[in-house]
Design a protein around this motif. Structure first.
Motif, short mmCIF file in Angstrom:
data_model
loop_
_atom_site.label_atom_id
_atom_site.label_comp_id
_atom_site.label_asym_id
_atom_site.label_seq_id
_atom_site.Cartn_x
_atom_site.Cartn_y
_atom_site.Cartn_z
N LYS A 218 -13.24 5.41 -67.88
CA LYS A 218 -12.61 6.18 -68.95
C LYS A 218 -11.11 5.90 -68.92
O LYS A 218 -10.41 6.32 -67.99
N PRO A 219 -10.61 5.18 -69.91
CA PRO A 219 -9.19 4.82 -69.91
C PRO A 219 -8.28 6.00 -70.19
O PRO A 219 -8.62 6.91 -70.95
N GLU A 220 -7.11 5.97 -69.55
CA GLU A 220 -6.06 6.94 -69.86
C GLU A 220 -5.37 6.56 -71.16
O GLU A 220 -4.90 7.40 -71.92
N ILE A 221 -5.33 5.24 -71.40
CA ILE A 221 -4.64 4.72 -72.60
C ILE A 221 -5.52 3.67 -73.25
O ILE A 221 -6.09 2.81 -72.57
N GLU A 222 -5.63 3.72 -74.58
CA GLU A 222 -6.31 2.68 -75.36
C GLU A 222 -5.29 2.04 -76.29
O GLU A 222 -4.50 2.74 -76.92
N VAL A 223 -5.31 0.71 -76.36
CA VAL A 223 -4.36 0.01 -77.22
C VAL A 223 -5.10 -0.97 -78.12
O VAL A 223 -6.27 -1.25 -77.91
N GLY A 224 -4.39 -1.47 -79.11
CA GLY A 224 -5.02 -2.34 -80.10
C GLY A 224 -4.63 -3.80 -80.01
O GLY A 224 -4.99 -4.59 -80.89
N SER A 225 -3.88 -4.18 -78.96
CA SER A 225 -3.48 -5.58 -78.85
C SER A 225 -3.31 -5.97 -77.40
O SER A 225 -3.02 -5.12 -76.53
N VAL A 226 -3.48 -7.24 -77.11
CA VAL A 226 -3.28 -7.77 -75.76
C VAL A 226 -1.82 -7.63 -75.34
O VAL A 226 -1.52 -7.33 -74.17
N ASP A 227 -0.92 -7.84 -76.27
CA ASP A 227 0.52 -7.72 -75.94
C ASP A 227 0.84 -6.33 -75.40
O ASP A 227 1.64 -6.18 -74.48
N LEU A 228 0.21 -5.29 -75.97
CA LEU A 228 0.45 -3.93 -75.49
C LEU A 228 -0.20 -3.70 -74.12
O LEU A 228 0.36 -3.00 -73.27
N LEU A 229 -1.37 -4.29 -73.90
CA LEU A 229 -1.99 -4.21 -72.58
C LEU A 229 -1.04 -4.76 -71.52
O LEU A 229 -0.86 -4.16 -70.44
N ILE A 230 -0.43 -5.88 -71.83
CA ILE A 230 0.49 -6.53 -70.89
C ILE A 230 1.75 -5.69 -70.69
O ILE A 230 2.18 -5.43 -69.56
N GLU A 231 2.34 -5.26 -71.80
CA GLU A 231 3.61 -4.53 -71.72
C GLU A 231 3.45 -3.18 -71.02
O GLU A 231 4.30 -2.78 -70.21
N PHE A 232 2.37 -2.47 -71.31
CA PHE A 232 2.14 -1.17 -70.68
C PHE A 232 1.96 -1.33 -69.17
O PHE A 232 2.46 -0.51 -68.38
N ALA A 233 1.26 -2.38 -68.76
CA ALA A 233 1.07 -2.63 -67.33
C ALA A 233 2.40 -2.99 -66.67
O ALA A 233 2.72 -2.52 -65.56
N ARG A 234 3.19 -3.81 -67.35
CA ARG A 234 4.50 -4.19 -66.79
C ARG A 234 5.40 -2.97 -66.58
O ARG A 234 6.15 -2.89 -65.61
N ARG A 235 5.30 -2.02 -67.48
CA ARG A 235 6.16 -0.82 -67.40
C ARG A 235 5.59 0.26 -66.47
O ARG A 235 6.16 1.34 -66.35
N GLY A 236 4.46 -0.05 -65.83
CA GLY A 236 3.92 0.86 -64.85
C GLY A 236 3.16 2.04 -65.41
O GLY A 236 2.99 3.06 -64.73
N LEU A 237 2.69 1.93 -66.66
CA LEU A 237 1.98 3.04 -67.28
C LEU A 237 0.51 3.09 -66.87
O LEU A 237 -0.20 4.04 -67.22
N GLY A 238 0.06 2.09 -66.14
CA GLY A 238 -1.33 2.06 -65.69
C GLY A 238 -1.73 0.66 -65.30
O GLY A 238 -0.91 -0.26 -65.23
#
Length: 292
Positions: A218-238
């Motif tokens: 069960k994800p804490e965050i759902e996104v609509g693009s690979v770029d956001l998956l990458i950026e959110f991980a880089r910023r430590g959001l999950g």
């Protein structure tokens, strides 16, 4: 009333050249055959279309009216033939492909670049979407080809595997304490997980993998693009679930690292998809050949 195109073709060339002999030469017929065709056409209309003069033949008033229409049709036929030749030679036409932004960017882009350089007359149309959306585009006739994650089980579609990708979980510097550790799925689920939208093939796949081990992801965050998956991980959001090949740069520079799991994640198979009983355009055929 006749509907024989050959008769109209004979009429057109006889009128255009003003000579039954010249018309016969153009059409590779005998002059008696040309005369017979003209007679058939005149009898079908009940009108005289030509009269003889010292130079050959000339159109009557009725023949002139008919010629004005036949000439237009002949011009259109010639244009159609030229168009078909251009399409065959890829001097003209279009290539319509559906797929995800990430597959276009990280996989198809070099092939598209080469194709455009070779065939500058071909117009390129890219339709972005998830695998289910691309299947819909294809069935609605909006695209010629789809690049999708497999498996695809649909009797209307023909899918051929093109290459494989490896998905993985990645995290940024906030989770550096997880480096060099091997995590169980249960441990991984203690951290915030970031996943792609629910109707994507990648999301379906990782959900099925976890379910096969008795877990629900069960994800804490759902996104609509690979770029956001990458950026959110880089910023430590999950911790994001992404395709390793799509984050090669970030992994190499160290802004992301891969989470090691105690189970293997199977590779993703990427396929080229088209409608099974629909003929491909020349451009689509050539593009598939280029990828092969």
């Amino acid at each position: 009333m006749t509907n024989n195109y050959e008769l109209y073709k004979v009429f057109y060339w006889a009128a255009k050249t003003g000579s039954l002999t010249q018309a016969a030469k153009v059409l590779y017929l005998t002059q008696p055959s040309v005369s017979h065709a003209i007679k058939q056409l005149e009898e079908s209309f009940g009108l005289t279309l030509f009269f003889r003069n010292s130079k050959g033949v000339a159109l009557t008033q009725e023949g002139t009216i008919l010629y004005s229409y036949i000439e237009q049709s002949q011009i259109l036929i010639n244009m159609a033939e030229e168009k078909m030749i251009a399409l065959k030679n890829l001097d003209n036409g279009e290539l319509r492909i559906g797929g995800s932004d990430s597959l276009f960017k990280h996989y198809l882009l070099p092939y598209l670049e080469d194709f455009i350089k070779k065939y500058p007359g071909i117009k390129l149309h890219l339709n972005h979407g998830t695998t289910p959306e691309v299947i819909t585009f294809l069935k609605e006739g909006k695209i010629d080809l789809g690049v999708v994650r497999m498996p695809i089980v649909d009797p209307q579609l023909e899918v051929k595997e093109s290459f494989q990708l490896q998905d993985c979980f990645v995290a940024g510097a906030v989770y550096n304490d997880l480096k060099n550790r091997v995590l169980s799925l249960n441990t991984l689920l203690q951290y915030p997980i970031i996943l792609f939208s629910r109707n994507s093939r990648a999301r379906m796949t990782i959900t099925e993998i976890f379910q096969s081990y008795g877990y629900t992801i069960k994800p804490e965050i759902e996104v609509g693009s690979v770029d956001l998956l990458i950026e959110f991980a880089r910023r430590g959001l999950g911790i994001s679930y992404v395709t390793r090949e799509f984050v090669a740069k970030e992994l190499a520079e160290g802004s992301l690292f891969e989470i090691q799991l105690d189970i293997p994640l199977p590779p993703s198979h990427i396929g080229m998809m088209n409608m099974r009983n629909m003929p491909l355009s020349s451009a689509a055929k050539r593009f598939i050949e280029q990828i092969k």
